[in-house]
Design an enzyme around this catalytic site. Structure first.
Site, PDB file in Angstrom:
ATOM      1  N   LEU A 126      19.356 -46.030  -1.772  1.00 30.09           N
ATOM      2  CA  LEU A 126      18.475 -46.514  -2.829  1.00 30.09           C
ATOM      3  C   LEU A 126      19.165 -46.420  -4.182  1.00 30.09           C
ATOM      4  O   LEU A 126      19.490 -45.332  -4.651  1.00 30.09           O
ATOM      5  CB  LEU A 126      17.181 -45.705  -2.850  1.00 30.09           C
ATOM      6  CG  LEU A 126      16.123 -46.126  -3.878  1.00 30.09           C
ATOM      7  CD1 LEU A 126      15.549 -47.493  -3.508  1.00 30.09           C
ATOM      8  CD2 LEU A 126      15.013 -45.090  -3.973  1.00 30.09           C
ATOM      9  N   HIS A 230      18.295 -33.528  -7.986  1.00 26.15           N
ATOM     10  CA  HIS A 230      18.981 -34.012  -9.177  1.00 26.15           C
ATOM     11  C   HIS A 230      17.970 -34.698 -10.086  1.00 26.15           C
ATOM     12  O   HIS A 230      17.016 -35.328  -9.618  1.00 26.15           O
ATOM     13  CB  HIS A 230      20.078 -34.985  -8.771  1.00 26.15           C
ATOM     14  CG  HIS A 230      21.015 -35.348  -9.873  1.00 26.15           C
ATOM     15  ND1 HIS A 230      20.700 -36.295 -10.824  1.00 26.15           N
ATOM     16  CD2 HIS A 230      22.256 -34.894 -10.182  1.00 26.15           C
ATOM     17  CE1 HIS A 230      21.712 -36.415 -11.668  1.00 26.15           C
ATOM     18  NE2 HIS A 230      22.668 -35.584 -11.299  1.00 26.15           N
TER      19      HIS A 230
END
Length: 339
Positions: A126, A230
């Protein structure tokens, strides 16, 4: 208009450019032209094949701007992980060390190397061009896969997972890797991550610790990032959580990012999507945003549209949207609210 479709060989330049622009790094979409060409060919084979059950097939979709023809995003599905090479995760467990005579009771977290997700369907690859991170494009790129899976459920496993990128510092270093992985692999995080992403995983079995790792023996910095994502991955995680995905105690062996999972039939966009007949005409000017796709395999298309949908009722789409989706009057589309 933004259109989701299967990747094609002539998309190679655009896909390579997207892979190189991703500063965080897509493990399943490395910025290597030869590898990307192979992945595109593999995706074509997945869409072309007559599948009766999930296998190692990798479906890769792209997001195209119909006004410019530019490919600005990618998303993918691996039908079943671990069927041709081992798929590793750390399972976060608990052990108790107790001594009644001494009045000592210690509850400790451990990391177990596991292959528990073998056979599961995995979401990945993605990435969206930063200039297009608006107007619900990210949701379209992520959730289009659920309409495809709802249409062809026999091609996928009952459990669906997604590995989220773990915490990295400003220099791209993984505290988890520095505190644990490097001690066994003697290589940089980026090299190990790249090898894993291209399917060269034999080194993992050869070099990973064979026994449980006691988390309390690791540094505080290493412990603190276990299960953390993240910063740039948080939007993708939020989209999946709203669809019913949850963390069940498994993390990536390199950066300790969380793996989230859901049962295919319980994913909101799969469970709530419906088939409705369409007609072509003047679309209403108001309505809730919906994902709408055709029911094709090789010619799969998915878009966003504002539709005042009532369950089971025929919907009207305009000629432009019908052409984008390759639908005609009397065809059936799969539709679900975007959320």
């Amino acid at each position: 208009m933004m259109i989701i479709r299967p990747v094609r060989p002539d998309d190679i330049d655009a896909v390579e450019n997207l892979a190189k622009r991703d500063k965080v790094g897509l493990t399943t979409l490395p910025p290597d032209r030869n590898l990307l060409e192979k992945k595109i060919v593999a995706s074509q084979m997945a869409f072309d094949g007559d599948k009766k059950e999930p296998g190692k097939d990798h479906y890769l979709f792209v997001l195209e701007d119909s006004q410019t023809g530019a490919v600005v995003g990618t998303s993918g599905i691996v039908a079943a992980v671990g069927v041709s090479e081992a798929f590793y995760s750390y399972r976060v467990g608990t052990v108790v060390h107790a001594c009644r005579e001494l009045g000592v009771y210690n509850k400790m977290s451990t990391l177990y190397l596991s292959n528990d997700y073998t056979g599961s369907t995995e979401l990945g690859s993605l990435f969206l061009d930063p200039g297009y991170r608006k107007n619900n494009n990210g949701k379209l790129l992520s959730k289009c896969r659920f309409l495809f899976m709802a249409e062809f459920p026999h091609r996928f496993a009952t459990k669906v997972i997604a590995e989220m990128r773990g915490y990295l510092d400003e220099d791209g270093r993984s505290p988890f890797w520095e505190g644990l992985g490097r001690r066994f692999f003697s290589m940089d995080f980026s090299q190990a991550d790249f090898l894993s992403g291209i399917g060269d995983k034999h080194f993992i079995a050869e070099l990973m610790p064979k026994h449980p790792v006691y988390v309390n023996l690791l540094s505080e910095q290493t412990q603190a990032v276990i299960g953390q994502v993240h910063e740039s991955t948080r939007p993708a995680l939020s989209i999946l959580e709203k669809e019913g995905f949850s963390y069940q105690g498994y993390v990536d062996i390199f950066d300790a990012g969380p793996t989230v999972e859901a049962q295919l039939k319980e994913i909101r966009a799969v469970r709530d999507s419906i088939n409705v007949p369409i007609t072509v005409g003047t679309m209403p000017k108001e309505g809730e945003y919906h994902l709408i796709s055709n029911k094709e395999l090789q010619a799969f298309r998915c878009c966003l549209a504002q539709l005042p949908l009532t369950r089971g009722q025929e919907i009207t789409i305009d000629k432009r949207l019908a052409q984008a989706l390759r639908l005609a009057r009397g065809d059936t589309a799969r539709v679900v609210p975007l959320m």
